[in-house]
Design a protein around this motif. Structure first.
Motif, PDB file in Angstrom:
ATOM      1  N   LYS A  93      37.170  51.461  55.154  1.00 42.35           N
ATOM      2  CA  LYS A  93      35.828  51.815  54.697  1.00 42.35           C
ATOM      3  C   LYS A  93      35.431  53.190  55.237  1.00 42.35           C
ATOM      4  CE  LYS A  93      31.180  49.886  54.214  1.00 42.35           C
ATOM      5  NZ  LYS A  93      30.405  51.106  54.498  1.00 42.35           N
ATOM      6  N   MET A  94      35.701  53.437  56.520  1.00 40.54           N
ATOM      7  CA  MET A  94      35.387  54.741  57.098  1.00 40.54           C
ATOM      8  C   MET A  94      36.230  55.838  56.449  1.00 40.54           C
ATOM      9  SD  MET A  94      34.706  54.127  61.164  1.00 40.54           S
ATOM     10  CE  MET A  94      36.431  53.831  61.525  1.00 40.54           C
ATOM     11  N   TYR A  95      37.477  55.523  56.151  1.00 44.60           N
ATOM     12  CA  TYR A  95      38.359  56.499  55.519  1.00 44.60           C
ATOM     13  C   TYR A  95      37.857  56.852  54.123  1.00 44.60           C
ATOM     14  CZ  TYR A  95      42.687  58.479  53.585  1.00 44.60           C
ATOM     15  OH  TYR A  95      43.620  59.294  52.985  1.00 44.60           O
ATOM     16  N   ALA A  96      37.459  55.841  53.351  1.00 46.26           N
ATOM     17  CA  ALA A  96      36.927  56.087  52.008  1.00 46.26           C
ATOM     18  C   ALA A  96      35.670  56.956  52.069  1.00 46.26           C
ATOM     19  CB  ALA A  96      36.633  54.769  51.307  1.00 46.26           C
ATOM     20  N   GLU A  97      34.802  56.673  53.019  1.00 47.49           N
ATOM     21  CA  GLU A  97      33.575  57.460  53.156  1.00 47.49           C
ATOM     22  C   GLU A  97      33.891  58.898  53.548  1.00 47.49           C
ATOM     23  OE1 GLU A  97      31.505  55.123  56.013  1.00 47.49           O
ATOM     24  OE2 GLU A  97      30.718  53.690  54.515  1.00 47.49           O
ATOM     25  N   ARG A  98      34.895  59.084  54.392  1.00 48.72           N
ATOM     26  CA  ARG A  98      35.298  60.438  54.786  1.00 48.72           C
ATOM     27  C   ARG A  98      35.844  61.202  53.585  1.00 48.72           C
ATOM     28  NH1 ARG A  98      37.117  62.898  59.714  1.00 48.72           N
ATOM     29  NH2 ARG A  98      38.669  64.545  59.363  1.00 48.72           N
ATOM     30  N   LEU A  99      36.693  60.542  52.792  1.00 49.90           N
ATOM     31  CA  LEU A  99      37.222  61.180  51.585  1.00 49.90           C
ATOM     32  C   LEU A  99      36.097  61.522  50.606  1.00 49.90           C
ATOM     33  CD1 LEU A  99      40.392  58.985  50.846  1.00 49.90           C
ATOM     34  CD2 LEU A  99      40.356  61.316  51.760  1.00 49.90           C
ATOM     35  N   ASP A 100      35.152  60.610  50.478  1.00 49.05           N
ATOM     36  CA  ASP A 100      34.051  60.824  49.535  1.00 49.05           C
ATOM     37  C   ASP A 100      33.245  62.070  49.892  1.00 49.05           C
ATOM     38  OD1 ASP A 100      32.509  59.776  47.237  1.00 49.05           O
ATOM     39  OD2 ASP A 100      30.908  59.555  48.715  1.00 49.05           O
ATOM     40  N   ARG A 101      33.113  62.340  51.184  1.00 51.17           N
ATOM     41  CA  ARG A 101      32.357  63.524  51.621  1.00 51.17           C
ATOM     42  C   ARG A 101      33.123  64.824  51.375  1.00 51.17           C
ATOM     43  NH1 ARG A 101      31.212  60.034  56.023  1.00 51.17           N
ATOM     44  NH2 ARG A 101      32.864  60.991  57.283  1.00 51.17           N
TER      45      ARG A 101
END
Length: 354
Positions: free
Chosen positions: A205-213
């Motif tokens: 989840k944290m990785y997806a949010e980082r990619l999204d940014r």
């Protein structure tokens, strides 16, 4: 995985004496691993590296004084040694991976670290790391050039495509940054993507949010029933198998707990095989850096069903395992560096309009 007869020399870096003792005791049970020394902080580690000559370093991300991120940035130009991060659920682990750490393992909950699964996972990652190609931190000018190149990618004109397309991507060791290299270069209107990155629960989840940014597309951790649609990439949850499901003319993802496939949950093979079985529109499959063979058979099934398939090349892989196996069995149609894969995808999709 075949083990070398030569022992892997490991140095443990952690400010907690209890943690160091538990790691030392746990790793000593593995005959192919030799703990050659310990350090209480980054500065202590820097002094001991020339004396101990470790093959692999395990390091806590959060330590007093110089933290793990600054240590990775400072040490790799001088000593390109694979570093495995030992971290709680902490976003800073991705910062350390971004500057050159090879992999990470999640600390078990609680203060005692004699968790058998945790030690086994760490030991496996030490073996993989001992074979890894260490990436030295990029200079600021190189980072700026990469960002500029990503911002200059021409958008795709989706209205001209003859069919719907779904893109599937799988990666393991070294994949957090390699996948970022691909996604940050793809335009916002790229066809829907489904992605498996071998990673523990919570971190996905944290990785997806980082990619999204940091990427033009919208990127999120997948939830059961999410619709695959243009402009969105779905990351498989860290403890569930993600598969593509066709319902009428729509494609969604199933994210369910289940047994490991090809040794992993989530598994690249599980995703790719579901693509081959369920997807009736155009497919693109991408297999990237990682040890082992997860994804190779699934990618071959996709190619046999007409998918365009890409494998990351040896030179840009941290570990040339999964893409090598896929290439050797005929699953890969084209090889490319992680920096070039987005361009290959864009050119391929553009060719469908001709």
């Amino acid at each position: 995985m075949a083990l070398s007869s030569k022992k892997i020399r490991v140095m443990i870096v952690d400010d907690s004496m209890l943690a160091r003792r538990m790691l030392q005791t746990g790793l000593s049970k593995y005959p192919n691993i030799q703990v050659v020394g310990e350090a209480i902080n980054a500065m202590d580690a820097r002094r001991k590296i020339p004396l101990l000559h470790p093959d692999v370093i395990t390091m806590d991300v959060e330590m007093p004084g110089m933290n793990g991120i600054e240590f990775v940035k400072s040490i790799l130009p001088e000593y390109p040694i694979p570093i495995i991060l030992v971290s709680s659920l902490n976003l800073r682990v991705f910062d350390a991976l971004a500057v050159g750490a090879v992999d990470f393992v999640r600390k078990p909950d609680g203060k005692v670290m004699n968790n058998d699964h945790f030690i086994q996972n760490l030991a496996n990652k030490i073996v993989v790391a001992s074979c890894a190609r260490v990436r030295k931190p990029m200079a600021r000018s190189a980072v700026a050039s990469a960002v500029a190149a990503a911002s200059n990618v021409a958008p795709l004109h989706m209205s001209g495509l003859p069919t719907e397309t779904i893109i599937a991507l799988g990666a393991s060791t070294g994949g957090t940054e390699a996948t970022l290299e691909v996604l940050k270069r793809l335009p916002a209107n790229t066809p829907g993507m489904v992605i498996v990155q071998h990673m523990p629960p919570g971190f996905t989840k944290m990785y997806a949010e980082r990619l999204d940014r940091n990427c033009p597309m919208h990127i999120k951790e997948a939830e059961n029933g999410d619709v695959i649609q243009p402009g969105c990439a779905l990351i498989a949850p860290g403890d569930k198998q993600m598969r593509v499901v066709r319902t009428g003319t729509r494609y969604t993802v199933s994210c369910q707990p289940g047994p490991k496939v090809s040794g992993h949950c989530p598994s690249v093979d599980a995703l790719f095989q579901s693509m081959a079985q369920s997807v009736q529109c155009h497919m693109v499959g991408i297999i990237m850096t990682g040890m082992g063979s997860d994804g190779a058979k699934g990618l071959l099934e996709m190619r046999k069903r007409g998918a365009f398939t890409i494998g990351q090349d040896k030179e840009s892989c941290v570990v040339y395992g999964m893409p090598m196996v896929a290439y050797n069995i005929g699953a890969v149609e084209q090889q490319a560096s992680c920096e070039s894969i987005a361009g290959v995808v864009v050119r391929h999709l553009s060719s469908l309009r001709r």
